[in-house]
Design a protein around this motif. Structure first.
Motif, PDB file in Angstrom:
ATOM      1  N   UNK A  33      70.111   0.984  27.272  1.00 48.78           N
ATOM      2  CA  UNK A  33      68.786   0.350  27.357  1.00 48.78           C
ATOM      3  C   UNK A  33      67.856   0.876  26.281  1.00 48.78           C
ATOM      4  N   UNK A  34      67.913   2.164  26.021  1.00 42.89           N
ATOM      5  CA  UNK A  34      67.036   2.743  25.002  1.00 42.89           C
ATOM      6  C   UNK A  34      67.335   2.119  23.646  1.00 42.89           C
ATOM      7  N   UNK A  35      68.598   2.041  23.276  1.00 40.93           N
ATOM      8  CA  UNK A  35      68.974   1.423  22.003  1.00 40.93           C
ATOM      9  C   UNK A  35      68.479  -0.012  21.955  1.00 40.93           C
ATOM     10  N   UNK A  36      68.701  -0.749  23.045  1.00 37.30           N
ATOM     11  CA  UNK A  36      68.306  -2.157  23.078  1.00 37.30           C
ATOM     12  C   UNK A  36      66.795  -2.322  22.972  1.00 37.30           C
ATOM     13  N   UNK A  37      66.046  -1.471  23.637  1.00 37.85           N
ATOM     14  CA  UNK A  37      64.592  -1.600  23.609  1.00 37.85           C
ATOM     15  C   UNK A  37      64.030  -1.285  22.227  1.00 37.85           C
ATOM     16  N   UNK A  58      65.776 -12.811  30.690  1.00 41.51           N
ATOM     17  CA  UNK A  58      66.353 -11.479  30.512  1.00 41.51           C
ATOM     18  C   UNK A  58      65.901 -10.901  29.179  1.00 41.51           C
ATOM     19  N   UNK A  59      66.220  -9.643  28.967  1.00 42.44           N
ATOM     20  CA  UNK A  59      65.888  -8.956  27.719  1.00 42.44           C
ATOM     21  C   UNK A  59      67.144  -8.284  27.185  1.00 42.44           C
ATOM     22  N   UNK A  60      67.059  -7.804  25.951  1.00 51.42           N
ATOM     23  CA  UNK A  60      68.200  -7.066  25.408  1.00 51.42           C
ATOM     24  C   UNK A  60      68.518  -5.861  26.292  1.00 51.42           C
ATOM     25  N   UNK A  61      67.496  -5.202  26.791  1.00 56.49           N
ATOM     26  CA  UNK A  61      67.715  -4.024  27.630  1.00 56.49           C
ATOM     27  C   UNK A  61      68.385  -4.383  28.948  1.00 56.49           C
ATOM     28  N   UNK A  62      67.997  -5.494  29.532  1.00 56.12           N
ATOM     29  CA  UNK A  62      68.552  -5.852  30.842  1.00 56.12           C
ATOM     30  C   UNK A  62      70.013  -6.283  30.761  1.00 56.12           C
ATOM     31  N   UNK A  63      70.466  -6.702  29.563  1.00 53.82           N
ATOM     32  CA  UNK A  63      71.869  -7.105  29.423  1.00 53.82           C
ATOM     33  C   UNK A  63      72.698  -6.059  28.682  1.00 53.82           C
ATOM     34  N   UNK A  64      72.087  -4.934  28.349  1.00 57.47           N
ATOM     35  CA  UNK A  64      72.746  -3.953  27.481  1.00 57.47           C
ATOM     36  C   UNK A  64      74.015  -3.368  28.084  1.00 57.47           C
TER      37      UNK A  64
END
Length: 298
Positions: A33-37, A58-64
Motif C-alpha cells: 500500500x505504501x508503494x502504491x500510495x 478503488x485505488x492503487x493502494x486498495x488493489x495493491x
C-alpha cells in the motif's frame, strides 16, 4: 539512493518484533500500500483518470495486494511473484530461470503490455493494472530476485529476538512488524524525499530486467553477506541494511509511477523487452548514503 518500502521498515525494525507467526497477510499489504500510495501521488492527470476508469471505486493502494489474495484460488500464479537468479550470476537468463515465462520479470512485462493495449477488454486491463502495482513492489524486494540455492532466503532459518524467522520473511515483512510507524508517515516522508531529489530521471532509467538485476545485486551484496554467521539477527544487521532497504521502497514507488504514466498515456510506445542483460552499476558503498529520514524528528 536513500529511501524505499521493505527498507523503510527495516530501518525502524531494531525493536523487538511484535509477534513470531509472520502475519504476512497484513504487513505485506501495508508495504504494498505504501508503494502504491506514493506512486499514485506522482501520476499524471491522464494516468489518474485511466486508473479511475479501470478500477472505479478503488485505488492503487486498495488493489495493491490483490495478487496475493488470489493465490489460494489461482495457485499457478505463485511463481509470478519472484525469479530465482543465482547470486553468483550477473545476467538474467530467461531460458534458465524463467523458461515458461512464469516469473516476476516476464509477467510484469506481459501485464504492462496488456495494460497499454487499448484493444484489450477493460476487465483484462484492470487485472493487468493490479498485477503491475503488486509485481513492481515484489521485484524490488531483493530476495524475490537474488537466490543462493535457498529459494530466495526461504530456507535460511534464523532467529530474531529469540523467535524463529527466515531471511526471506525478515526482508518481506518481519522487520516491518516491529516498526510501529504509521502508514501515513511512511507515505509522507517518502514523498517528501522524492520531492527533494534531483536524480529521479536517473532512478527511473532502464528496463524491467535492469531493475530486477539491481535487486539481485542487493541480495548478493547486502542481504546475504551482512547476515551474521550465527544466524541470530540483532540490531547490527538492521543498522547495516536499513538505508539500502529504504532505497528499494523509494525506487519501487517512483518506478511504478513511471510505468503507469507511460502505459496509460495515449499513443504509448511499446516498452523495452527483457533479455540476457546486465543491470546498471551496483549501488555505491553504504558509507556514501545519508542517514535515514526516519531518524529525523517528525
Amino acid at each position: 539512493m536513500r529511501r524505499c518500502v521493505l527498507a523503510i521498515m527495516l530501518l525502524l525494525g531494531a525493536a523487538t518484533p511484535a509477534r513470531a507467526d509472520h502475519d504476512d497477510a497484513f504487513w505485506g499489504q501495508l508495504g504494498h500500500r505504501i508503494i502504491a500510495r506514493v506512486a499514485a501521488a506522482r501520476l499524471t492527470p491522464a494516468a489518474r483518470l485511466a486508473v479511475r476508469d479501470l478500477i472505479p471505486g478503488e485505488t492503487l493502494a486498495s488493489v495493491a495486494s490483490w495478487a496475493d489474495s488470489i493465490r489460494p484460488s489461482r495457485p499457478e500464479t505463485g511463481p509470478w511473484h519472484y525469479v530465482n537468479i543465482p547470486i553468483w550470476d550477473s545476467v538474467y537468463r530467461p531460458k534458465t530461470v524463467c523458461p515458461d515465462g512464469a516469473c516476476v520479470i516476464a509477467m510484469l512485462e506481459k501485464e504492462i503490455a496488456i495494460l497499454r493495449d487499448r484493444s484489450k477488454p477493460r476487465s483484462e486491463r484492470a487485472e493487468a493494472l493490479k498485477w503491475v502495482v503488486h509485481l513492481m513492489g515484489d521485484m524490488h524486494q531483493p530476495l524475490h530476485v537474488g537466490d543462493r540455492g535457498d529459494r530466495g532466503g526461504n530456507d535460511v532459518k534464523l532467529t530474531w529476538a529469540g523467535k524463529p524467522w527466515t531471511l526471506h520473511s525478515i526482508w518481506d515483512t518481519g522487520l516491518l512488524v516491529a516498526t510501529g510507524v504509521p502508514e501515513e508517515r511512511f507515505v509522507v516522508e517518502i514523498g517528501r524525499t522524492l520531492d527533494q531529489r534531483g536524480d529521479l530521471a536517473t532512478l527511473t532509467r532502464g528496463s524491467i530486467v535492469d531493475w530486477a538485476m539491481e535487486s539481485h545485486d542487493v541480495a548478493r551484496d547486502v542481504a546475504y553477506p551482512f547476515l551474521p554467521t550465527s544466524l541470530d539477527v540483532d540490531p547490527s544487521y538492521l543498522a547495516k541494511v536499513r538505508v539500502i532497504l529504504e532505497d528499494r521502497v523509494l525506487r519501487a514507488s517512483v518506478r511504478l509511477a513511471k510505468v503507469l504514466n507511460e502505459a496509460l498515456a495515449k499513443g504509448a510506445a511499446p516498452p523495452p523487452r527483457g533479455g540476457a542483460r546486465r543491470a546498471p552499476p551496483p549501488p555505491p558503498p553504504l558509507s556514501s548514503f545519508p542517514s535515514s529520514f526516519f531518524l529525523l524528528p517528525p
